[in-house]
Design an enzyme around this catalytic site. Structure first.
Site, PDB file in Angstrom:
ATOM      1  CE1 TYR A 275      -3.604   2.658   0.882  1.00 14.94           C
ATOM      2  CE2 TYR A 275      -1.959   3.471   2.429  1.00 14.94           C
ATOM      3  CZ  TYR A 275      -3.142   3.644   1.733  1.00 14.94           C
ATOM      4  OH  TYR A 275      -3.842   4.812   1.894  1.00 14.94           O
ATOM      5  CG  HIS A 276       2.474   4.730  -2.864  1.00 13.27           C
ATOM      6  ND1 HIS A 276       2.806   5.912  -2.222  1.00 13.27           N
ATOM      7  CD2 HIS A 276       3.405   4.570  -3.862  1.00 13.27           C
ATOM      8  CE1 HIS A 276       3.864   6.435  -2.810  1.00 13.27           C
ATOM      9  NE2 HIS A 276       4.253   5.653  -3.799  1.00 13.27           N
ATOM     10  N   GLY A 277       1.634   5.025   0.847  1.00 14.37           N
ATOM     11  CA  GLY A 277       1.267   6.164   1.683  1.00 14.37           C
ATOM     12  C   GLY A 277       1.451   7.471   0.934  1.00 14.37           C
TER      13      GLY A 277
ATOM     14  CB  SER B 225       2.796   0.785  -4.589  1.00 10.91           C
ATOM     15  OG  SER B 225       1.533   1.289  -4.190  1.00 10.91           O
TER      16      SER B 225
ATOM     17  CD  GLU C 202      -2.852   2.502  -2.852  1.00 13.49           C
ATOM     18  OE1 GLU C 202      -3.720   1.755  -3.326  1.00 13.49           O
ATOM     19  OE2 GLU C 202      -1.751   2.075  -2.422  1.00 13.49           O
TER      20      GLU C 202
END
Length: 333
Positions: A132-134, A199, A205
């Protein structure tokens, strides 16, 4: 009135000039700016605090950017002094990688109390790591650093095109294994036994997901096709509180349209609070010759969403994330 006149004369007298505190106070009272500040001091304080808060929200992301560029400069010095001409992915660069990894690992420990869980789920051979990409992938940088320090293993990373447009980072990208990630590049890396990370949500995202931690993959399924072609497992990964550490401004139609038309991230990240970061590596999804690309994408999504549901408070809370710095137990415990 006589008192005021006498006060003026007294202050003007050579014998008492600037020796009487009352004279100094009287002179200050005569200054227009002092009188103005008296009337508007509250507003001045509020404006000053507001500006300081705004600058504070951006100072940590800017500091991270500064350290990244500093890292590239140090690599250039290392290359020049050692006259290193070897392939950036070769072991010749391991001492430099170790220095870089040690710096970022110390930063991760101090600022985010960083923890890495589930390293045993990584295969000894090749595999595709999906995460998951912050808002900014600082957690992923922490992961790369600790993985190298613990296992002396380099994980090659697929990055967005805009990363390669940033000036002055060419050597750093090469030494740390950042690549555009074409199908051919990924297959060669996997054939050579490397871990490859991606990602699928990417910059979209990063910019437009939020504290609900929704995945924004669109119709991306290339990673799944590569995994099937290379016959390697997919390993899901997620970092707890990554959205509480760094955030983007709430989605606005203008910025979304701007990104979709240019593919450039115009929305700046803010935050940088020292919340607790824990990266969790899930169990691998093994290669299955009987599964379709679409089915593998859905299995990967489910695996990452399971990690998020297990380890993340939804919606994310900055206060809870800060308090977790004092909680030694993992959320799953």
């Amino acid at each position: 009135m006589q008192y005021v006149i006498g006060r003026k004369e007294s202050c003007a007298s050579p014998q008492t000039l600037m020796t009487d505190l009352s004279c100094l106070a009287y002179v200050l009272e005569e200054w227009t700016v002092v009188e103005y500040l008296k009337k508007h001091l509250f507003h001045v304080v509020i404006v000053s605090l507001t500006i300081s808060a705004i600058l504070g929200f951006f100072i940590v992301p800017l500091t991270i950017l500064f350290f990244i560029y500093l890292t590239n400069i140090l690599l250039l010095i290392y290359q020049k002094n050692g006259e290193v001409k070897a392939d950036p992915l070769s072991d010749v660069w391991d001492s430099a990688r170790k220095t870089i990894a040690s710096f970022w690992d110390i930063y991760a420990r101090i600022w985010h109390g960083y923890e890495l869980h589930g390293v045993e789920n990584l295969p000894e051979g090749p595999g595709i790591l999906v995460y998951y990409h912050g808002a900014i992938p600082i957690d992923y940088l922490y992961f790369l650093s600790r993985l190298f320090l613990w296992k002396k293993r380099l994980c090659l990373s697929v990055a967005d095109h805009f990363v390669f447009r940033l000036p002055g980072l060419k050597l750093l990208l090469e030494v740390t294994g950042i690549m555009l990630g074409t199908r051919e590049e990924c297959l060669i890396a996997l054939k050579n036994g490397h871990l490859v990370s991606i990602s699928p949500g990417g910059v979209r995202e990063a910019l437009f997901s939020d504290e609900s931690y929704r995945l924004m993959w669109g119709n991306r399924k290339g990673f799944a096709q590569v995994a099937l072609d290379a016959k390697v497992p997919i390993i899901p990964m997620y970092t707890q509180n990554v959205r509480e550490g760094y955030r983007m401004f709430k989605e606005r139609r203008f910025f979304r349209q701007l990104y979709e038309s240019t593919r450039l991230p115009f929305t700046p990240p803010y935050g940088g609070l020292p919340v607790k970061f824990r990266t969790y590596i899930g169990e691998p999804i093994p290669y299955d010759p009987n599964i379709t690309t679409e089915e593998l994408v859905e299995k990967t999504k489910t695996a990452i969403q399971t990690l998020i549901s297990k380890h993340q408070t939804i919606p994310g809370s900055i206060w809870k994330a800060l308090l977790e710095r004092f909680d030694k137990r993992c959320k799953s415990d």
